[in-house]
Design a protein around this motif. Structure first.
Motif, PDB file in Angstrom:
ATOM      1  N   ARG A 137       0.849  -1.215   0.000  1.00 22.52           N
ATOM      2  CA  ARG A 137       0.000   0.000   0.000  1.00 22.52           C
ATOM      3  C   ARG A 137       0.870   1.245   0.000  1.00 22.52           C
ATOM      4  N   GLU A 138       1.959   1.196   0.762  1.00 18.86           N
ATOM      5  CA  GLU A 138       2.867   2.352   0.814  1.00 18.86           C
ATOM      6  C   GLU A 138       3.514   2.616  -0.544  1.00 18.86           C
ATOM      7  N   GLU A 139       3.645   1.560  -1.342  1.00 21.32           N
ATOM      8  CA  GLU A 139       4.221   1.719  -2.690  1.00 21.32           C
ATOM      9  C   GLU A 139       3.191   2.213  -3.681  1.00 21.32           C
ATOM     10  N   GLY A 140       1.950   2.347  -3.239  1.00 23.52           N
ATOM     11  CA  GLY A 140       0.907   2.838  -4.134  1.00 23.52           C
ATOM     12  C   GLY A 140       0.247   1.745  -4.957  1.00 23.52           C
ATOM     13  N   LEU A 141       0.534   0.477  -4.640  1.00 23.01           N
ATOM     14  CA  LEU A 141      -0.127  -0.605  -5.365  1.00 23.01           C
ATOM     15  C   LEU A 141      -1.592  -0.689  -4.905  1.00 23.01           C
ATOM     16  N   THR A 142      -2.458  -1.134  -5.795  1.00 15.53           N
ATOM     17  CA  THR A 142      -3.858  -1.326  -5.429  1.00 15.53           C
ATOM     18  C   THR A 142      -4.003  -2.725  -4.844  1.00 15.53           C
ATOM     19  N   ILE A 143      -4.526  -2.806  -3.632  1.00 15.41           N
ATOM     20  CA  ILE A 143      -4.630  -4.098  -2.950  1.00 15.41           C
ATOM     21  C   ILE A 143      -6.091  -4.512  -2.899  1.00 15.41           C
ATOM     22  N   ARG A 144      -6.346  -5.747  -3.254  1.00 10.68           N
ATOM     23  CA  ARG A 144      -7.706  -6.261  -3.080  1.00 10.68           C
ATOM     24  C   ARG A 144      -7.642  -7.561  -2.282  1.00 10.68           C
ATOM     25  N   GLU A 145      -8.248  -7.551  -1.101  1.00 12.51           N
ATOM     26  CA  GLU A 145      -8.371  -8.786  -0.330  1.00 12.51           C
ATOM     27  C   GLU A 145      -9.683  -9.411  -0.747  1.00 12.51           C
ATOM     28  N   GLU A 146      -9.622 -10.276  -1.740  1.00  8.82           N
ATOM     29  CA  GLU A 146     -10.857 -10.879  -2.235  1.00  8.82           C
ATOM     30  C   GLU A 146     -10.608 -12.268  -2.802  1.00  8.82           C
ATOM     31  N   ARG A 147     -11.702 -13.013  -2.955  1.00 12.07           N
ATOM     32  CA  ARG A 147     -11.587 -14.394  -3.430  1.00 12.07           C
ATOM     33  C   ARG A 147     -11.076 -14.417  -4.871  1.00 12.07           C
ATOM     34  N   TYR A 148     -10.261 -15.435  -5.170  1.00  8.80           N
ATOM     35  CA  TYR A 148      -9.712 -15.575  -6.514  1.00  8.80           C
ATOM     36  C   TYR A 148      -9.830 -17.057  -6.871  1.00  8.80           C
ATOM     37  N   ALA A 149     -10.446 -17.326  -8.032  1.00  3.44           N
ATOM     38  CA  ALA A 149     -10.780 -18.712  -8.373  1.00  3.44           C
ATOM     39  C   ALA A 149      -9.637 -19.386  -9.129  1.00  3.44           C
ATOM     40  N   ILE A 150      -9.539 -20.687  -8.955  1.00  2.00           N
ATOM     41  CA  ILE A 150      -8.460 -21.468  -9.579  1.00  2.00           C
ATOM     42  C   ILE A 150      -8.503 -21.373 -11.117  1.00  2.00           C
ATOM     43  N   ASP A 151      -9.728 -21.416 -11.702  1.00  3.91           N
ATOM     44  CA  ASP A 151      -9.821 -21.322 -13.174  1.00  3.91           C
ATOM     45  C   ASP A 151      -9.377 -19.955 -13.678  1.00  3.91           C
ATOM     46  N   GLN A 152      -9.726 -18.939 -12.879  1.00  2.00           N
ATOM     47  CA  GLN A 152      -9.341 -17.572 -13.236  1.00  2.00           C
ATOM     48  C   GLN A 152      -7.816 -17.421 -13.207  1.00  2.00           C
ATOM     49  N   TRP A 153      -7.208 -18.072 -12.250  1.00  2.00           N
ATOM     50  CA  TRP A 153      -5.747 -18.010 -12.091  1.00  2.00           C
ATOM     51  C   TRP A 153      -5.077 -18.512 -13.377  1.00  2.00           C
ATOM     52  N   ARG A 154      -5.552 -19.667 -13.841  1.00  2.00           N
ATOM     53  CA  ARG A 154      -4.989 -20.232 -15.075  1.00  2.00           C
ATOM     54  C   ARG A 154      -5.244 -19.294 -16.263  1.00  2.00           C
TER      55      ARG A 154
END
Ligand code: PLP
Ligand code: COI
Length: 365
Positions: free
Chosen positions: A278-295
Motif C-alpha cells: 500500500r505504501e508503494e501505491g499498489l492497489t490491494i484487493r483482499e478478495e476471493r480468486y478462483a483457480i480457473d481464473q488463475w490459469r
C-alpha cells in the motif's frame, strides 16, 4: 523502584552444552528445522494456579503421561517467529507481539488458556539470548523460534484439559526450500481440503498440519514443492499453501490476496506485505480468486506474478502450477519484479538495513 519482571524465569544451569566445534559444524548449513539449540523455556498452567514455574534450562525430552489429553484429542497450538541478526550485530525479533496475539487467538479456538502477551514475548527473548551462539553464519540465516502449548492433563473425557505446558525451543535456520530453485512449483489439491468454514483453519494448531500431510506428500511425489488448498465448500477459491499465504500480482499493478474469512491463517508476513505494498501505491484487493481464473489470467498475461509468504519461507515466487487437468506457468516462471521488490523491502526492515517506521523490529540486546 525497578519494574517487576514480566515473568519470573528460573535459570537452570546446563550440565553439558554442545561443544563449540560441534555447534559450529551443526550451524554451518542448518537447512530448516533439523538443528536444535542447547536450551528450552517452559511454563506450566493449571486450573488452580494459573501460569507458574517458568524455567529456562537444558533442552531435553518432556515426560508425559500416556493419558495426556494432547495425545488423544490434539489440544496443541504453536507459533513460528525468527530472531534476526541486525546489521550492527545485535539480535531482534520481528513483530513478536503479533505472534503473541495470534497464539492467544489460537488458544481461544482450542479452548486453552491464554498466555499474557508480554510473557510470550519475554519467553522468546530469553531463549534467543540464551542461545545466541547458535545463530547460523549463513546468508539469510536466522534463529527460528517455535513456541507451543499442549494439554498435559491425564484424562480421557472429552473436555478442555485442566493442565497445560507452554514451551519455546529454537532452531538455527537457513532456507526453507531445499531445492534452492529461483521459484517453487505447486500442486493443486483436488481431493483434500485443509479447513472448512467454522473449523480451525485460522488457528495455528497441529491438527491443521496433520490434515495437510497427505496432500503435501502427494505434491512432493509428483515433483512439486508445495500444495495449494482450495476452499472446502465449492473447491474453487484459492486459499493458501500448507504453510504460507498467497499473493497474485497483475500487469496493471493490482495485488490480490485471499481474504481472512476464518479458513486461512492470518499471516504476519501477509499483513506486513499488505502495508508495504500500500505504501508503494499498489492497489490491494483482499478478495476471493478462483483457480480457473488463475490459469486464464496467467495464460492471457493479465496475471504476471504469484508469490507465497510466511515466516519460514519469507517471500517465495511461484513459477509453475499443476493440477489434475494440466499445468501452467506464471510470467517467465522465475521471480518477478514486484515479488523481488517487496521481498527486499521486508528483509531490509527485518535485518535493520532500512528504517522501521512501523516499529516492527524489537531489539533483544
Ligand atoms: N499459512 C499457514 C498455514 C502457515 O503455517 C503460515 C506460517 O506460519 C503462514 C500462512 C504464514 O504466516 P506467517 O507470515 O505469520 O508466518
Ligand atoms: C512458519 O512459517 O513459521 C511456519 O510455521 C510454517 C511451517 C514451517 C509450518
Amino acid at each position: 523502584m525497578a519494574d517487576a519482571p514480566i515473568i519470573d524465569i528460573a535459570r537452570l544451569p546446563h550440565p553439558a552444552p554442545v561443544p563449540g566445534a560441534t555447534r559450529q559444524q551443526a550451524i554451518a548449513d542448518p537447512g530448516f528445522g533439523k538443528v536444535f539449540t542447547d536450551h528450552m523455556l517452559t511454563i506450566e498452567w493449571s486450573e488452580d494456579r494459573g501460569w507458574h514455574d517458568a524455567q529456562l534450562g537444558p533442552r531435553q525430552p518432556i515426560p508425559l503421561d500416556p493419558a495426556a489429553s494432547v495425545l488423544h484429542y490434539a489440544q496443541e497450538i504453536f507459533e513460528g517467529l525468527k530472531a534476526y541478526r541486525l546489521a550492527d550485530g545485535s539480535m531482534a525479533l520481528f513483530r513478536p507481539d503479533r505472534n503473541a496475539r495470534r497464539f492467544n487467538e489460537s488458544a481461544r479456538r482450542l479452548a486453552m488458556p491464554e498466555l499474557p502477551e508480554a510473557a510470550f514475548v519475554e519467553a522468546c527473548r530469553a531463549l534467543a539470548l540464551a542461545d545466541r551462539d547458535w545463530f547460523p553464519p549463513v546468508d539469510g540465516g536466522s534463529l527460528y523460534l517455535r513456541p507451543f502449548m499442549f494439554a498435559t492433563e491425564a484424562f480421557l473425557g472429552v473436555r478442555p484439559a485442566k493442565q497445560y505446558k507452554f514451551v519455546v525451543i529454537a532452531s538455527p535456520a537457513g532456507n526453507y526450500f531445499k531445492s534452492g530453485a529461483p521459484a517453487v512449483s505447486i500442486w493443486v489439491a483436488a481431493d483434500h481440503t485443509r479447513a472448512a468454514p467454522g473449523g480451525t483453519g485460522a488457528a495455528k494448531c497441529g491438527g491443521n498440519y496433520a490434515a495437510s500431510l497427505v496432500p503435501q506428500a502427494d505434491a512432493i511425489a509428483r515433483g512439486h514443492d508445495q500444495v495449494v488448498f482450495l476452499d472446502a465448500a465449492e473447491r474453487r477459491w484459492i486459499e493458501e499453501l500448507g504453510g504460507m499465504n498467497l499473493f497474485f500480482v497483475f500487469a496493471d499493478g493490482t495485488l490480490i490476496t485471499p481474504p481472512l474469512t476464518g479458513t486461512i491463517l492470518p499471516g504476519i508476513t501477509r499483513d506486513s506485505l499488505l502495508l508495504l505494498a500500500r505504501e508503494e501505491g499498489l492497489t490491494i484487493r483482499e478478495e476471493r480468486y478462483a483457480i480457473d481464473q488463475w490459469r486464464d489470467d496467467a495464460e492471457s498475461g493479465r496475471l504476471v506474478e504469484t508469490f507465497a509468504c510466511g515466516t519460514a519461507a519469507v517471500v517465495t515466487p511461484v513459477g509453475r502450477v499443476a493440477g489434475e487437468d494440466g499445468a501452467f506457468t506464471i510470467g517467465s516462471g522465475g521471480p518477478g519484479q514486484t515479488t523481488q521488490r517487496l521481498r527486499e523491502r521486508l528483509v531490509a526492515i527485518q535485518r535493520g538495513a532500512a528504517p522501521d517506521p512501523h516499529g516492527w523490529v524489537m531489539r533483544l540486546d
